[in-house]
Design a protein around this motif. Structure first.
Motif, short mmCIF file in Angstrom:
data_model
loop_
_atom_site.label_atom_id
_atom_site.label_comp_id
_atom_site.label_asym_id
_atom_site.label_seq_id
_atom_site.Cartn_x
_atom_site.Cartn_y
_atom_site.Cartn_z
N SER A 150 0.87 -1.18 0.00
CA SER A 150 0.00 0.00 0.00
C SER A 150 0.90 1.22 0.00
CB SER A 150 -0.88 0.02 1.25
OG SER A 150 -1.71 -1.12 1.26
N GLU A 152 -0.59 8.95 4.42
CA GLU A 152 -1.65 8.98 5.42
C GLU A 152 -2.05 7.57 5.86
OE1 GLU A 152 -2.06 8.80 2.30
OE2 GLU A 152 -4.11 8.55 1.60
N ILE A 153 -1.36 6.56 5.34
CA ILE A 153 -1.78 5.18 5.63
C ILE A 153 -0.99 4.63 6.83
CG2 ILE A 153 -2.07 2.86 4.67
CD1 ILE A 153 -3.68 5.15 3.29
N ASP A 166 -4.50 1.06 7.13
CA ASP A 166 -4.39 0.35 5.86
C ASP A 166 -5.40 -0.79 5.81
OD1 ASP A 166 -3.52 -0.86 3.56
OD2 ASP A 166 -1.65 -1.63 4.40
N SER A 167 -6.31 -0.75 4.88
CA SER A 167 -7.19 -1.92 4.70
C SER A 167 -6.88 -2.64 3.40
CB SER A 167 -8.66 -1.50 4.75
OG SER A 167 -8.92 -0.50 3.80
N ASN A 168 -6.31 -1.93 2.43
CA ASN A 168 -6.12 -2.55 1.11
C ASN A 168 -5.21 -3.77 1.11
OD1 ASN A 168 -7.78 -0.62 0.06
ND2 ASN A 168 -6.12 0.72 -0.64
N GLY A 180 -3.18 2.97 -4.29
CA GLY A 180 -3.01 4.38 -3.97
C GLY A 180 -1.99 5.06 -4.88
N GLY A 181 -2.12 6.38 -4.95
CA GLY A 181 -1.10 7.17 -5.63
C GLY A 181 -1.14 7.18 -7.14
N SER A 241 -3.98 8.41 -8.88
CA SER A 241 -5.00 9.35 -9.35
C SER A 241 -4.34 10.45 -10.18
CB SER A 241 -5.71 10.01 -8.18
OG SER A 241 -6.07 9.07 -7.24
N GLU A 276 -2.27 13.47 -8.56
CA GLU A 276 -1.75 12.96 -7.29
C GLU A 276 -0.38 13.60 -7.04
OE1 GLU A 276 -2.27 10.50 -3.95
OE2 GLU A 276 -3.61 10.53 -5.68
N GLY A 323 -6.63 4.02 -4.70
CA GLY A 323 -6.46 3.88 -3.26
C GLY A 323 -7.72 3.53 -2.51
N ASN A 324 -8.87 3.99 -3.01
CA ASN A 324 -10.11 3.77 -2.27
C ASN A 324 -10.40 2.28 -2.10
OD1 ASN A 324 -11.40 6.26 -1.47
ND2 ASN A 324 -11.40 6.76 -3.67
P1 AMP Z 1 -5.38 7.77 -3.60
O1 AMP Z 1 -5.76 6.91 -4.72
O2 AMP Z 1 -3.98 7.55 -3.14
O3 AMP Z 1 -5.66 9.21 -3.90
O4 AMP Z 1 -6.30 7.38 -2.38
C1 AMP Z 1 -7.71 7.53 -2.44
C2 AMP Z 1 -8.32 7.35 -1.08
O5 AMP Z 1 -8.10 6.03 -0.62
C3 AMP Z 1 -7.75 8.24 0.00
O6 AMP Z 1 -8.81 8.68 0.83
C4 AMP Z 1 -6.82 7.33 0.76
O7 AMP Z 1 -6.64 7.75 2.09
C5 AMP Z 1 -7.52 6.02 0.66
N1 AMP Z 1 -6.54 4.94 0.74
C6 AMP Z 1 -5.45 4.81 -0.02
N2 AMP Z 1 -4.76 3.71 0.32
C7 AMP Z 1 -5.46 3.12 1.32
C8 AMP Z 1 -5.25 1.94 2.10
N3 AMP Z 1 -4.19 1.14 1.89
N4 AMP Z 1 -6.17 1.63 3.04
C9 AMP Z 1 -7.23 2.43 3.24
N5 AMP Z 1 -7.48 3.55 2.55
C10 AMP Z 1 -6.60 3.92 1.60
#
Ligand code: AMP
Ligand code: MG
Length: 454
Positions: free
Chosen positions: A207, A211-212, A226-228, A274-275, A277, A280, A346-347
């Protein structure tokens, strides 16, 4: 292996900024290649593995004509439509103990289920249909008679034919078959103890995001746990992949580079979340670009949308200062070829949906598995669904039986791409296809069930 540009050139109308879900799958199908290495494993180890060769039946199953019922075997050509038939019982055939004598017209043999059919006999009447009669009171043990009522059986009834399951020399299972419990039983029924299966696919995942939080870290302002990693772990494990968990990687060039290098040297595929978008403000995309041949897509879908796909070539990584860390991991280092990269959004819901819609079929292809997408079920929507044509939507659905027994589906409510609880409540995804518009109550919609997939 083709470059992404070569694949893009093969696909009519390829637009990385507006790809349909179908185009994504078509692209990935051209990108990935099945593994070829295989190993021999015992049947108990073969569950969930992919068969590497065709299994040809060395024997016929069943190996002889046998009875499908407990009853009486006789020559059915004696049956007469409107008259009962009285037969003399000569003896008994058990499963595993055949009757060896000869049987004439007017005679029968008591048979148990699975008993070899006595020579010349072709029909079995179940025991509950006959009336028994002793020939005479003093000789009841040795010479008894049965009467079969008219019209109760036909010639050939209740006889299993030699080879009706599998005929010797015929293909029993094709290569590329995912070995299910039924397939294990079938292999065993042929007397085969070990099977050649393709090697397991190795998939590394991590992941990204500052912010994770990893489990065990104290909560802090603006951060989320982190849930992903856990959903990806579960999805990969259910697929039968060997997983390499690389944790949470901070948005920092050296850390990201270390993670990508180590993952690419050990694994067949890398899954990040994540990362990716648009806009980003982090290093993940830059690092993917630097290390690999990577495309950044905007997919016409919801949830999901941003996704990175590519390959990281290993020959460029061997000299990396981070290569040594991969060697110390205990996993054998891959020197050649490339690791396929799936950079998921990331979502948390978007991760699961993009995995199910795109990554899963691609990984199955890499595993050498012939299994295509699971069939979609059709259910009546219990509510109106808003939907714009021009993108594929995956709504979390709860499928149940309507009072008339047909399938019905409702959504889990809030369809936010971060609402992971909706994935827990759901038992499937309502798939609203690219060209589809609004759905009214009672309209039929397609559903991808989770059972057997998640
Ligand atoms: P991003 O695609 O990095 O912009 O992330 C989109 C959203 O997903 C943001 O609100 C992140 O905080 C959330 N997010 C990203 N990675 C994780 C993760 N591993 N577990 C939970 N939420 C995540
Ligand atoms: Mg982010």
């Amino acid at each position: 292996m083709k470059t992404l540009d070569q694949i893009a050139a093969e696909l009519a109308g390829y637009d990385p900024q507006a790809l349909s879900a179908d185009a994504v799958n078509a692209f990935l199908a051209r990108l990935v290649e099945p593994v070829t290495d295989f190993e021999h494993v015992g049947i108990f180890q073969a569950l969930g593995r992919v068969l590497a060769v065709d299994v040809i039946s060395p024997i016929s199953v069943p190996p002889h004509d046998n009875s499908a019922m407990d009853g009486y075997a006789f020559d059915g050509s004696q049956l007469n439509m409107d008259k009962g038939l009285r037969l003399k019982v000569l003896g008994t055939a058990l499963a595993g103990k055949a009757w060896s004598g000869s049987v004439q017209s007017g005679e029968c043999v008591k048979v148990m289920t699975g008993a070899v059919m006595p020579p010349g006999l072709n029909t079995v009447v179940p025991q509950e249909f006959v009336t028994l009669a002793a020939s005479n009171a003093s000789n009841a043990e040795t010479a008894s008679y049965v009467t079969i009522p008219a019209g109760i059986v036909r010639l050939g009834d209740n006889r299993r034919h030699l080879g009706e399951d599998l005929m010797q020399g015929q293909p029993a299972l094709p290569n590329g078959e995912l070995l299910t419990p039924a397939a294990l039983g079938l292999v065993a029924s042929l007397g085969i103890k070990t099977v050649p299966v393709l090697r397991r696919l190795k998939v590394a995942y991590f992941s990204t995001g500052n912010e994770i939080l990893s489990l065990g870290e104290p909560p802090r302002e603006g951060a989320v746990y982190d849930s992903n990693r856990y959903t990806v772990f579960g999805l990969l494990t259910r697929l039968g992949c060997e997983v390499i968990d690389m944790g949470v990687v901070r948005d920092e060039p050296a850390e990201l580079q270390a993670a990508f290098v180590q993952a690419a040297l050990q694994a067949d595929a890398i899954i990040t979340s994540g990362g990716v978008s648009v806009g980003e403000a982090d290093y993940t995309k830059a690092m993917m670009k630097q290390l690999g041949d990577v495309a950044f897509w905007r997919i016409a879908m919801r949830p999901g949308r941003p996704m990175a796909v590519g390959q990281i070539f290993r020959d460029k990584l061997a000299s990396s200062p981070f290569a040594a860390r991969a060697s110390s991991s205990g996993n054998p280092i891959k020197q050649e070829g490339s690791a396929i990269l799936f950079g998921l959004p990331g979502n948390p819901v978007a991760v699961m949906v993009t995995f199910l819609a795109f990554v899963r079929p691609a990984l199955l292809q890499m595993m050498g598995c012939r299994t295509s997408a699971p069939p979609l079920l059709q259910a009546k929507s219990q509510e109106p669904l808003r939907k714009k044509p021009g993108r594929t939507e995956y709504q979390r659905g709860i499928v149940s039986n309507a009072p008339d027994g047909s399938l019905q589906v409702k959504t889990t409510g809030n369809q936010g791409s971060g609402v992971l609880s909706s994935m827990v409540q759901a038992n499937g995804l309502i798939v609203l296809h690219h060209a589809q518009g609004q759905v009214a109550i009672g309209d039929t919609v397609d559903v991808m069930m989770f059972d057997g997939v998640i």
